[in-house]
Design a protein around this motif. Structure first.
Motif, PDB file in Angstrom:
ATOM      1  N   THR A 221       0.803  -1.227   0.000  1.00 25.03           N
ATOM      2  CA  THR A 221       0.000   0.000   0.000  1.00 25.03           C
ATOM      3  C   THR A 221       0.835   1.276   0.000  1.00 25.03           C
ATOM      4  OG1 THR A 221      -0.142  -0.107   2.422  1.00 25.03           O
ATOM      5  CG2 THR A 221      -1.929  -1.115   1.159  1.00 25.03           C
ATOM      6  N   CYS A 224       2.354   2.357  -3.482  1.00 26.54           N
ATOM      7  CA  CYS A 224       1.283   2.706  -4.421  1.00 26.54           C
ATOM      8  C   CYS A 224       0.620   4.033  -4.046  1.00 26.54           C
ATOM      9  CB  CYS A 224       0.235   1.590  -4.455  1.00 26.54           C
ATOM     10  SG  CYS A 224       0.865   0.019  -5.104  1.00 26.54           S
ATOM     11  N   CYS A 225       0.257   4.166  -2.764  1.00 31.06           N
ATOM     12  CA  CYS A 225      -0.439   5.392  -2.328  1.00 31.06           C
ATOM     13  C   CYS A 225       0.465   6.610  -2.442  1.00 31.06           C
ATOM     14  CB  CYS A 225      -0.934   5.220  -0.894  1.00 31.06           C
ATOM     15  SG  CYS A 225      -2.310   4.062  -0.717  1.00 31.06           S
ATOM     16  N   TRP A 226       1.734   6.463  -2.099  1.00 35.31           N
ATOM     17  CA  TRP A 226       2.628   7.618  -2.143  1.00 35.31           C
ATOM     18  C   TRP A 226       2.953   8.021  -3.573  1.00 35.31           C
ATOM     19  CZ3 TRP A 226       6.602   7.987   2.409  1.00 35.31           C
ATOM     20  CH2 TRP A 226       5.878   8.007   3.604  1.00 35.31           C
ATOM     21  N   ALA A 229      -0.079   9.912  -4.620  1.00 35.40           N
ATOM     22  CA  ALA A 229      -0.084  11.218  -3.949  1.00 35.40           C
ATOM     23  C   ALA A 229       0.926  12.166  -4.590  1.00 35.40           C
ATOM     24  CB  ALA A 229       0.226  11.036  -2.466  1.00 35.40           C
ATOM     25  N   ILE A 247      -4.565  10.791   0.447  1.00 32.56           N
ATOM     26  CA  ILE A 247      -4.196   9.512  -0.176  1.00 32.56           C
ATOM     27  C   ILE A 247      -3.023   8.865   0.548  1.00 32.56           C
ATOM     28  CG2 ILE A 247      -3.269   8.473  -2.290  1.00 32.56           C
ATOM     29  CD1 ILE A 247      -4.830  10.630  -3.849  1.00 32.56           C
ATOM     30  N   SER A 248      -2.016   9.664   0.906  1.00 31.08           N
ATOM     31  CA  SER A 248      -0.782   9.098   1.451  1.00 31.08           C
ATOM     32  C   SER A 248      -0.883   8.723   2.924  1.00 31.08           C
ATOM     33  CB  SER A 248       0.378  10.082   1.262  1.00 31.08           C
ATOM     34  OG  SER A 248       0.103  11.313   1.906  1.00 31.08           O
ATOM     35  N   LEU A 251      -5.991   7.222   3.756  1.00 34.54           N
ATOM     36  CA  LEU A 251      -6.392   6.186   2.803  1.00 34.54           C
ATOM     37  C   LEU A 251      -5.385   5.045   2.794  1.00 34.54           C
ATOM     38  CD1 LEU A 251      -8.377   5.301   0.647  1.00 34.54           C
ATOM     39  CD2 LEU A 251      -7.002   6.519  -1.056  1.00 34.54           C
ATOM     40  N   CYS A 252      -4.091   5.383   2.860  1.00 38.15           N
ATOM     41  CA  CYS A 252      -3.052   4.355   2.907  1.00 38.15           C
ATOM     42  C   CYS A 252      -3.205   3.481   4.152  1.00 38.15           C
ATOM     43  CB  CYS A 252      -1.673   5.009   2.876  1.00 38.15           C
ATOM     44  SG  CYS A 252      -0.299   3.848   2.920  1.00 38.15           S
ATOM     45  N   ILE A 255      -6.306   1.127   3.760  1.00 39.68           N
ATOM     46  CA  ILE A 255      -6.083  -0.011   2.865  1.00 39.68           C
ATOM     47  C   ILE A 255      -5.158  -1.037   3.525  1.00 39.68           C
ATOM     48  CG2 ILE A 255      -5.126  -0.704   0.645  1.00 39.68           C
ATOM     49  CD1 ILE A 255      -5.967   2.000  -0.474  1.00 39.68           C
TER      50      ILE A 255
END
Length: 535
Positions: A221, A224-226, A229, A247-248, A251-252, A255
């Protein structure tokens, strides 16, 4: 990024390594004082019972307690003596007793939670359980739609008499049950590589499994998230930074915890680990964090939209209302989680209603400020950005919050005024005026003739009429009368602007023009208070 977000993510990730404190230990009573007692302590606890067997197998409770003690100590050779290894089917041998104990341990850890003190402390066992007198039910669980029972059996023991052991019928089922209900290859590998033992009610291999799943979830995660972002942050959106943070971080974390929860729910975990996963504490925390940040995104987006449409007053109302929405969302989330855990949310709300009376009495000032906020927003005597005179204090309103209003004074200092007091103040909203009054008295020397006064009045009037920034009406230049210091001419007009710098420029032009007119007609302006000549 701020420290709070880092701490929240660390808690969400590290928290998946903490067991549920509400879960009960397996094969032990719920009280911590009696958890997995040693054989010596057991004999002290039941000193009133005349045990003939040093392994306390005289009763069903004693047998299960002794088995639990031996397994907890890792003494599988001793634990084998609690199994009836007679008359086993082909392919099974009494020499494999320690392995059968491990299978039994895995099965009851995964599918059962027993209370030792639910078993009787009688030599003959429970007589009215619809079982043969030589058998005792330990517990049962469902598998493939069928009920699987684990039984004790009373068997003869040389030199002692009859003792209670795990029945040979139950032992005979263990290989097949373990094949279907035992641990996965990964868990078996961890059990083989790690020493036996427990920490905080979880086996060491369970801690290792939790770490593996947590690290795997992070490795999937976080990059992908970073990356997403980073791409979002480089965009042209005015909310790029807010979206990148959302997102970073929340949400990260959501997930990662969700992946961890799914993997743990589908792994060959023990009842203890399943209880921890089922509590959903970390899952609920990440949902609340996600919801909190999501509401913040909606707030920022709505505020920008209102400001773009020129709705400053509505934009100033967004923050306190959305803060209230955040608090309500968190409270509702907590109630849903408590209801999921089995608590009665209705009873909790009723208790909050009773406690709310005491809270309301203790927070009288806070309630007054909140009511003052509602008054300020409904009556709207001032808005964010207005220059106001608030009870003698002049400044610009920067924010109207739920508790207080922030004002930036002309000295650039910041003052917070409680809304309850502000609602009662005399508020002069300087920014709401559509034009600014120009008023002055011109004092001429008494040596000025009437013709000169008339000419001066006419030219000052024309000066006002010809000026582009002066309203046509009302506009007056009149001979006011005979003052103490001189002849007084009153000048009254409105400057068509709301800008203070523009007003000051126009006023300067008019006053200089008036001075020129007076000098032109051979008169002079005298001070308001006559000077007294001294000898």
């Amino acid at each position: 990024m701020n420290k709070l977000t880092v701490v929240m993510l660390m808690l969400c990730l590290a928290g998946s390594l903490l067991p549920s404190v509400s879960a009960n230990a397996l094969l032990v009573p719920p009280t911590s004082e009696k958890s997995l007692p040693t054989v010596e302590k057991t004999l002290e606890e039941v000193a009133g019972f005349n045990y003939q067997d040093p392994l306390t197998r005289d009763t069903p409770r004693g047998a299960i307690r002794g088995l639990a003690n031996a397994v907890s100590a890792g003494d599988y050779e001793t634990a084998t003596q609690y199994l009836d290894l007679r008359y086993l089917p082909a392919g099974m041998d009494a020499s494999q007793g320690p392995e059968y104990v491990r299978m039994l341990k895995a099965i009851y850890e995964r599918h059962m939670q027993l209370d030792i003190y639910g078993l009787v402390e009688e030599r003959d066992g429970l007589l009215n359980d619809n079982l043969p007198t030589f058998r005792e039910l330990i517990g049962r669980f469902d598998h493939d739609g069928q009920s699987v029972s684990l039984l004790l059996q009373r068997v003869p023991e040389p030199g002692i008499g009859k003792v209670w052991k795990i029945s040979n019928a139950t032992v005979a089922k263990l290989p097949e049950l373990y094949h279907e209900l035992g641990y996965s290859p990964l868990v078996e590998w961890l059990i083989d590589k790690l020493p036996e033992g427990k920490f905080a009610k979880l086996n060491y291999w369970e801690w290792a499994l939790l770490v593996i799943y947590s690290v795997a979830a992070l490795l999937i995660t976080v990059p992908c998230c970073w990356i997403i972002a980073f791409v979002v942050k480089r965009g042209q959106s005015p909310l790029a930074l807010e979206w990148a943070y959302f997102i970073s971080w929340p949400l990260c974390a959501f997930i990662a915890v969700t992946l961890n929860r799914v993997w743990l729910s589908n792994t060959s975990a023990t009842v203890m680990m399943q209880k921890f996963v089922d509590t959903g504490l970390l899952f609920m925390l990440t949902i609340l964090w996600l919801l909190w940040s999501g509401i913040g995104l909606i707030q920022a987006s709505l505020r920008l939209k209102m400001l773009a449409n020129g709705k400053k007053q509505a934009a100033s109302l967004v923050r306190p209302l959305f803060n209230l929405a955040r608090v309500i969302a968190v409270l509702l989330g907590l109630l849903v989680w408590l209801e999921y855990l089995g608590f009665d949310a209705g009873a909790i709300l009723a208790g909050m209603g009773i406690g709310g009376i005491a809270i309301a009495l203790a927070s009288k000032q806070t309630i007054e400020n909140f009511i003052g906020t509602i008054t300020l927003y409904s009556a709207a005597p001032l808005k964010v950005g207005n220059l106001c005179n608030l009870g003698g204090l002049k400044g610009t309103v920067e924010e109207i919050g739920l508790r207080c209003t922030r004002v930036r004074t002309v000295d650039r200092s910041v003052i917070h005024i409680p809304n309850s007091k502000l609602a009662e103040m005399e508020i002069e909203n300087i920014s709401e005026r559509e034009k600014i009054r120009f008023k002055t008295d011109v004092r001429l020397a008494y040596t000025t003739q009437a013709e000169q006064v008339n000419a001066i009045i006419e030219e000052i009037t024309q000066l006002l009429v010809d000026h582009d920034d002066i309203d046509e009406s009302p506009l007056r230049v009149t001979f006011k009368g005979f003052g103490l210091a001189g002849l007084e001419i009153n000048v009254f007009a409105y400057v068509a602007t709301t800008s203070l710098p523009t007003y000051q420029r126009v006023a300067q032009e008019l006053q200089l023009g008036i001075m020129t007119i007076v000098e032109k007609h051979g008169s002079r302006i005298v001070p308001a208070v006559p000077t007294i000549a001294t000898a």
